[in-house]
Design a protein around this motif. Sequence first.
Motif, short mmCIF file in Angstrom:
data_model
loop_
_atom_site.label_atom_id
_atom_site.label_comp_id
_atom_site.label_asym_id
_atom_site.label_seq_id
_atom_site.Cartn_x
_atom_site.Cartn_y
_atom_site.Cartn_z
N LEU A 187 0.85 -1.18 0.00
CA LEU A 187 0.00 0.00 0.00
C LEU A 187 0.88 1.23 0.00
CD1 LEU A 187 -3.01 0.88 0.20
CD2 LEU A 187 -2.67 1.06 2.66
N ARG A 188 0.53 2.21 -0.81
CA ARG A 188 1.30 3.45 -0.88
C ARG A 188 0.56 4.58 -0.17
NH1 ARG A 188 3.06 4.64 -6.92
NH2 ARG A 188 0.79 4.51 -7.15
N LEU A 189 1.32 5.36 0.59
CA LEU A 189 0.78 6.54 1.26
C LEU A 189 1.24 7.76 0.48
CD1 LEU A 189 1.69 5.62 4.97
CD2 LEU A 189 -0.19 4.79 3.57
N ALA A 190 0.28 8.54 -0.02
CA ALA A 190 0.58 9.74 -0.83
C ALA A 190 0.42 10.98 0.03
CB ALA A 190 -0.34 9.80 -2.04
N LEU A 191 1.50 11.73 0.25
CA LEU A 191 1.47 12.93 1.07
C LEU A 191 0.67 14.03 0.38
CD1 LEU A 191 4.00 11.33 2.24
CD2 LEU A 191 4.83 13.59 2.94
N ARG A 192 -0.20 14.70 1.12
CA ARG A 192 -0.96 15.81 0.54
C ARG A 192 -0.05 16.99 0.21
NH1 ARG A 192 -4.76 14.29 4.86
NH2 ARG A 192 -6.51 13.17 3.90
N ASN A 193 0.98 17.21 1.02
CA ASN A 193 1.98 18.25 0.76
C ASN A 193 3.35 17.57 0.72
OD1 ASN A 193 0.23 20.65 0.88
ND2 ASN A 193 -0.01 20.08 3.02
N PRO A 194 3.80 17.17 -0.48
CA PRO A 194 5.06 16.43 -0.57
C PRO A 194 6.23 17.17 0.08
CG PRO A 194 3.89 16.38 -2.67
CD PRO A 194 3.16 17.36 -1.79
N ASP A 195 6.98 16.42 0.88
CA ASP A 195 8.14 16.99 1.56
C ASP A 195 9.03 15.83 2.00
OD1 ASP A 195 9.32 19.55 3.03
OD2 ASP A 195 9.38 17.89 4.45
N PHE A 196 10.32 15.88 1.68
CA PHE A 196 11.21 14.78 2.01
C PHE A 196 11.31 14.56 3.52
CE2 PHE A 196 12.80 15.66 -2.31
CZ PHE A 196 12.84 14.37 -2.82
N THR A 197 11.39 15.65 4.27
CA THR A 197 11.52 15.52 5.72
C THR A 197 10.28 14.87 6.32
OG1 THR A 197 12.92 17.49 5.79
CG2 THR A 197 11.95 16.76 7.87
N THR A 198 9.11 15.30 5.90
CA THR A 198 7.88 14.73 6.43
C THR A 198 7.75 13.26 6.04
OG1 THR A 198 6.79 16.89 6.27
CG2 THR A 198 5.38 14.97 6.49
N ALA A 199 8.09 12.92 4.80
CA ALA A 199 8.01 11.53 4.36
C ALA A 199 8.96 10.65 5.16
CB ALA A 199 8.33 11.44 2.87
N GLU A 200 10.16 11.17 5.46
CA GLU A 200 11.12 10.39 6.23
C GLU A 200 10.64 10.20 7.67
OE1 GLU A 200 14.52 9.56 8.78
OE2 GLU A 200 13.42 11.46 8.75
N ARG A 201 9.98 11.22 8.22
CA ARG A 201 9.44 11.08 9.58
C ARG A 201 8.28 10.09 9.63
NH1 ARG A 201 9.32 17.50 11.48
NH2 ARG A 201 11.60 17.78 11.57
N ILE A 202 7.46 10.06 8.57
CA ILE A 202 6.39 9.07 8.51
C ILE A 202 6.98 7.66 8.45
CG2 ILE A 202 4.54 8.17 7.04
CD1 ILE A 202 3.84 11.02 6.31
N GLU A 203 8.02 7.47 7.65
CA GLU A 203 8.68 6.17 7.57
C GLU A 203 9.21 5.74 8.93
OE1 GLU A 203 12.03 4.66 4.56
OE2 GLU A 203 12.81 5.87 6.23
N ARG A 204 9.92 6.63 9.60
CA ARG A 204 10.48 6.29 10.91
C ARG A 204 9.38 6.04 11.94
NH1 ARG A 204 12.85 9.99 13.41
NH2 ARG A 204 12.82 11.76 11.99
N GLY A 205 8.30 6.85 11.89
CA GLY A 205 7.22 6.68 12.87
C GLY A 205 6.51 5.35 12.71
N ILE A 206 6.25 4.93 11.46
CA ILE A 206 5.57 3.65 11.24
C ILE A 206 6.47 2.49 11.65
CG2 ILE A 206 4.64 2.12 9.47
CD1 ILE A 206 3.71 4.59 7.96
N ASN A 207 7.75 2.54 11.26
CA ASN A 207 8.67 1.45 11.60
C ASN A 207 8.87 1.35 13.11
OD1 ASN A 207 9.00 0.80 8.91
ND2 ASN A 207 10.82 2.09 8.65
N ALA A 208 8.90 2.48 13.79
CA ALA A 208 9.05 2.46 15.25
C ALA A 208 7.82 1.87 15.92
CB ALA A 208 9.33 3.87 15.77
N ASP A 209 6.64 2.17 15.39
CA ASP A 209 5.40 1.66 15.99
C ASP A 209 5.27 0.15 15.81
OD1 ASP A 209 2.59 2.56 17.11
OD2 ASP A 209 2.18 1.11 15.51
N PHE A 210 5.66 -0.37 14.63
CA PHE A 210 5.56 -1.81 14.39
C PHE A 210 6.78 -2.57 14.87
CE2 PHE A 210 2.28 -0.34 11.50
CZ PHE A 210 1.33 -1.34 11.56
N GLY A 211 7.86 -1.87 15.17
CA GLY A 211 9.05 -2.54 15.68
C GLY A 211 9.85 -3.28 14.63
#
Length: 367
Positions: A187-211
């Motif tokens: 599944l792909r998550l499409a950012l409403r306001n594309p931004d590299f920093t925000t996309a990287e934080r989403i990646e880290r946040g999801i990976n941290a939550d699932f471990g």
Amino acid sequence: MTRFLISSLLWLMLAVSAGASPIRIKDLVEFDGVRGNDLVGYGLVVGLNGTGDGLRNAPFTEEIMSNLLERLGVNVAGEQFRPKNVAAVFVTATLPPFSRAGSQIDVTVSAIGDAKSLLGGTLIMTPLTAADGQIYAVGQGTVIAGGASVDGAAASVVQGVPTAGVIPSGARVEREIEFEFSSLSRLRLALRNPDFTTAERIERGINADFGRPVARMLDAGTVDLDIAATRMRSPAHVLGRLENILIEPQRKARVVVDQRSGTIVMGDDVRISRVAVSQGGLTLRIEEAPMVVQPNPFAPGETVVIPRTGASISEKPGIGLAEVADGTNLSEVIAGLNALGVSPRDMIDILKSIKAAGALHAEFLVR
């Protein structure tokens, strides 16, 4: 005017400060495949109080009305009828994702002829189709118009837009969109306001939550999610868990100007380098006062009009050369701009000049 600018910018500062707190992923992205579909239809609104289409100017209204009556068993071929309580309309709606047959959706009704008002009208059964030509919903119900119109013998008053309205829950879903969401492996998550920093934080946040590494940033606007790696029962369970993960988004420094209303909106990251500004107002005034010259009574001659024009130019003393110091945060930028003591519309011109001078470090958008 200056007070208006101060209050507007202070309101924005509070809004941006509040927006700096973490935000849920569901408010930052769109989920691939989880989207609505636009529907459109062509129908009739009846029951209008003499404010419908003039059938001479809108022959398509007469045609669709004849077809509708014939489907109902009423033969009107060759008949002359000119009702004023019928209007042809376009009906639009959005079919939400995962809508099931029997659920109801809102519709918008807009007149396409010369009808004066849809107030009090009723939409007759109207099929709503998608881009593939298939019927997915049927609309019908009482139109709630967004305005009012009153006509008199020598004057008329119109408030709002009486030729458009809505019907809450005015369409019933008849066909479902075929989409096997449960079979998705990625599944792909499409950012409403594309931004590299925000996309990287989403990646880290999801990976941290699932471990474990289940999300991967593809670019500034896309984060790829491996459903199988999450070890959950279905994609729906995955989204139900990750959409409430809190992320602090990164925003571009931006100044938005609406020249029609004189509104200025600034983001929290806007910075202004040290710059000197001088602004003055120039007023050009032209007055016409023509004079009529008539001949004496019973004397030969004719009446003539002699033009008289008065022109003047005045310039306000202005503010001299004022210094706007470096702004390291939004409140300092506001304080520096307010020190100029000018109106919001003059402030727009000043901001344009500061941007042209290279001292405004933000994206400048004029609407």
